[in-house]
Motif scaffolding. Structure first.
Motif, PDB file in Angstrom:
ATOM      1  N   MET A   1       0.841  -1.176   0.000  1.00  0.00           N
ATOM      2  CA  MET A   1       0.000   0.000   0.000  1.00  0.00           C
ATOM      3  C   MET A   1       0.889   1.243   0.000  1.00  0.00           C
ATOM      4  SD  MET A   1      -3.343   0.205   2.435  1.00  0.00           S
ATOM      5  CE  MET A   1      -3.595  -1.546   2.339  1.00  0.00           C
ATOM      6  N   GLU A   2       0.492   2.254  -0.728  1.00  0.00           N
ATOM      7  CA  GLU A   2       1.287   3.470  -0.814  1.00  0.00           C
ATOM      8  C   GLU A   2       0.482   4.675  -0.328  1.00  0.00           C
ATOM      9  OE1 GLU A   2       3.207   4.157  -4.519  1.00  0.00           O
ATOM     10  OE2 GLU A   2       3.658   2.048  -4.811  1.00  0.00           O
ATOM     11  N   TRP A   3       1.216   5.679   0.132  1.00  0.00           N
ATOM     12  CA  TRP A   3       0.577   6.923   0.556  1.00  0.00           C
ATOM     13  C   TRP A   3       0.010   7.641  -0.663  1.00  0.00           C
ATOM     14  CZ3 TRP A   3      -0.458   7.923   5.429  1.00  0.00           C
ATOM     15  CH2 TRP A   3       0.309   7.317   6.416  1.00  0.00           C
ATOM     16  N   ILE A   4      -1.143   8.281  -0.474  1.00  0.00           N
ATOM     17  CA  ILE A   4      -1.786   9.067  -1.528  1.00  0.00           C
ATOM     18  C   ILE A   4      -1.790  10.521  -1.081  1.00  0.00           C
ATOM     19  CG2 ILE A   4      -3.924   9.446  -2.820  1.00  0.00           C
ATOM     20  CD1 ILE A   4      -4.578   6.451  -2.084  1.00  0.00           C
ATOM     21  N   SER A   5      -1.267  11.402  -1.912  1.00  0.00           N
ATOM     22  CA  SER A   5      -1.266  12.828  -1.591  1.00  0.00           C
ATOM     23  C   SER A   5      -2.703  13.354  -1.649  1.00  0.00           C
ATOM     24  CB  SER A   5      -0.399  13.591  -2.600  1.00  0.00           C
ATOM     25  OG  SER A   5      -0.573  14.981  -2.435  1.00  0.00           O
ATOM     26  N   VAL A   6      -3.064  14.230  -0.711  1.00  0.00           N
ATOM     27  CA  VAL A   6      -4.405  14.825  -0.753  1.00  0.00           C
ATOM     28  C   VAL A   6      -4.569  15.687  -2.001  1.00  0.00           C
ATOM     29  CG1 VAL A   6      -4.805  14.725   1.743  1.00  0.00           C
ATOM     30  CG2 VAL A   6      -3.750  16.757   0.743  1.00  0.00           C
ATOM     31  N   GLU A   7      -3.460  16.095  -2.614  1.00  0.00           N
ATOM     32  CA  GLU A   7      -3.532  16.849  -3.871  1.00  0.00           C
ATOM     33  C   GLU A   7      -3.943  15.948  -5.031  1.00  0.00           C
ATOM     34  OE1 GLU A   7       0.135  18.934  -4.451  1.00  0.00           O
ATOM     35  OE2 GLU A   7      -0.060  20.039  -2.576  1.00  0.00           O
TER      36      GLU A   7
ATOM     37  N   VAL B   1     -15.286   6.854   6.286  1.00  0.00           N
ATOM     38  CA  VAL B   1     -14.432   5.716   5.952  1.00  0.00           C
ATOM     39  C   VAL B   1     -13.183   5.784   6.837  1.00  0.00           C
ATOM     40  CG1 VAL B   1     -13.291   6.911   4.040  1.00  0.00           C
ATOM     41  CG2 VAL B   1     -13.345   4.448   4.078  1.00  0.00           C
ATOM     42  N   GLU B   2     -12.744   4.620   7.332  1.00  0.00           N
ATOM     43  CA  GLU B   2     -11.546   4.567   8.162  1.00  0.00           C
ATOM     44  C   GLU B   2     -10.307   4.581   7.281  1.00  0.00           C
ATOM     45  OE1 GLU B   2     -11.436   1.945  11.574  1.00  0.00           O
ATOM     46  OE2 GLU B   2     -13.557   1.528  11.230  1.00  0.00           O
ATOM     47  N   ILE B   3      -9.321   5.382   7.688  1.00  0.00           N
ATOM     48  CA  ILE B   3      -8.091   5.532   6.916  1.00  0.00           C
ATOM     49  C   ILE B   3      -6.904   5.744   7.855  1.00  0.00           C
ATOM     50  CG2 ILE B   3      -9.213   6.492   4.857  1.00  0.00           C
ATOM     51  CD1 ILE B   3      -8.343   9.280   5.886  1.00  0.00           C
ATOM     52  N   ILE B   4      -5.734   5.842   7.269  1.00  0.00           N
ATOM     53  CA  ILE B   4      -4.515   6.244   7.967  1.00  0.00           C
ATOM     54  C   ILE B   4      -4.091   7.570   7.340  1.00  0.00           C
ATOM     55  CG2 ILE B   4      -2.112   5.658   8.451  1.00  0.00           C
ATOM     56  CD1 ILE B   4      -2.927   2.706   8.060  1.00  0.00           C
TER      57      ILE B   4
ATOM     58  N   LEU C   1      -6.938   1.607   5.202  1.00  0.00           N
ATOM     59  CA  LEU C   1      -6.451   0.647   6.192  1.00  0.00           C
ATOM     60  C   LEU C   1      -6.105  -0.654   5.480  1.00  0.00           C
ATOM     61  CD1 LEU C   1      -8.943   1.043   9.171  1.00  0.00           C
ATOM     62  CD2 LEU C   1      -6.624   1.899   9.006  1.00  0.00           C
ATOM     63  N   PRO C   2      -5.062  -1.354   5.940  1.00  0.00           N
ATOM     64  CA  PRO C   2      -4.749  -2.652   5.333  1.00  0.00           C
ATOM     65  C   PRO C   2      -5.807  -3.687   5.731  1.00  0.00           C
ATOM     66  CG  PRO C   2      -3.334  -2.243   7.209  1.00  0.00           C
ATOM     67  CD  PRO C   2      -4.136  -0.991   6.992  1.00  0.00           C
ATOM     68  N   GLU C   3      -5.836  -4.783   5.001  1.00  0.00           N
ATOM     69  CA  GLU C   3      -6.735  -5.886   5.350  1.00  0.00           C
ATOM     70  C   GLU C   3      -6.295  -6.442   6.703  1.00  0.00           C
ATOM     71  OE1 GLU C   3      -9.475  -7.089   3.799  1.00  0.00           O
ATOM     72  OE2 GLU C   3      -9.268  -5.350   2.496  1.00  0.00           O
ATOM     73  N   PRO C   4      -7.248  -6.818   7.566  1.00  0.00           N
ATOM     74  CA  PRO C   4      -6.868  -7.414   8.858  1.00  0.00           C
ATOM     75  C   PRO C   4      -6.280  -8.809   8.640  1.00  0.00           C
ATOM     76  CG  PRO C   4      -9.247  -7.470   8.569  1.00  0.00           C
ATOM     77  CD  PRO C   4      -8.685  -6.701   7.405  1.00  0.00           C
ATOM     78  N   PRO C   5      -5.545  -9.317   9.623  1.00  0.00           N
ATOM     79  CA  PRO C   5      -5.000 -10.675   9.496  1.00  0.00           C
ATOM     80  C   PRO C   5      -6.138 -11.690   9.470  1.00  0.00           C
ATOM     81  CG  PRO C   5      -4.581  -9.811  11.675  1.00  0.00           C
ATOM     82  CD  PRO C   5      -5.179  -8.699  10.876  1.00  0.00           C
TER      83      PRO C   5
END
Length: 73
Positions: free
Chosen positions: A1-7, A23-26, A64-68
């Protein structure tokens, strides 16, 4: 997973929200990483927020990543 710029985009298109959505995010803000929620709604004009963080300081986000699985893998 990669970071996405708000731009480059937000988790939801807040300009098209017809009801409250969440929606839940990091997020990356002020040099720190937080888990939280992206919230948006339509009234009276389209709006959005990153939990209690000032949106001007949030520079990047990711889902968020998939849970284990059940075996903890």
């Amino acid at each position: 997973m990669e970071w996405i710029s708000v731009e480059d985009g937000l988790p939801l298109d807040y300009t098209k929200c017809t009801k409250f959505e969440c929606v839940e995010i990091i997020v990356f803000s002020g040099g720190n990483v937080f888990s939280g929620e992206f919230k948006c709604g339509p009234a009276p004009t389209p709006w959005y927020e990153f939990d209690d963080l000032h949106r001007a300081y949030v520079t990047h986000w990711m889902p968020l990543p998939e849970p284990p699985n059940q075996q903890g893998e």
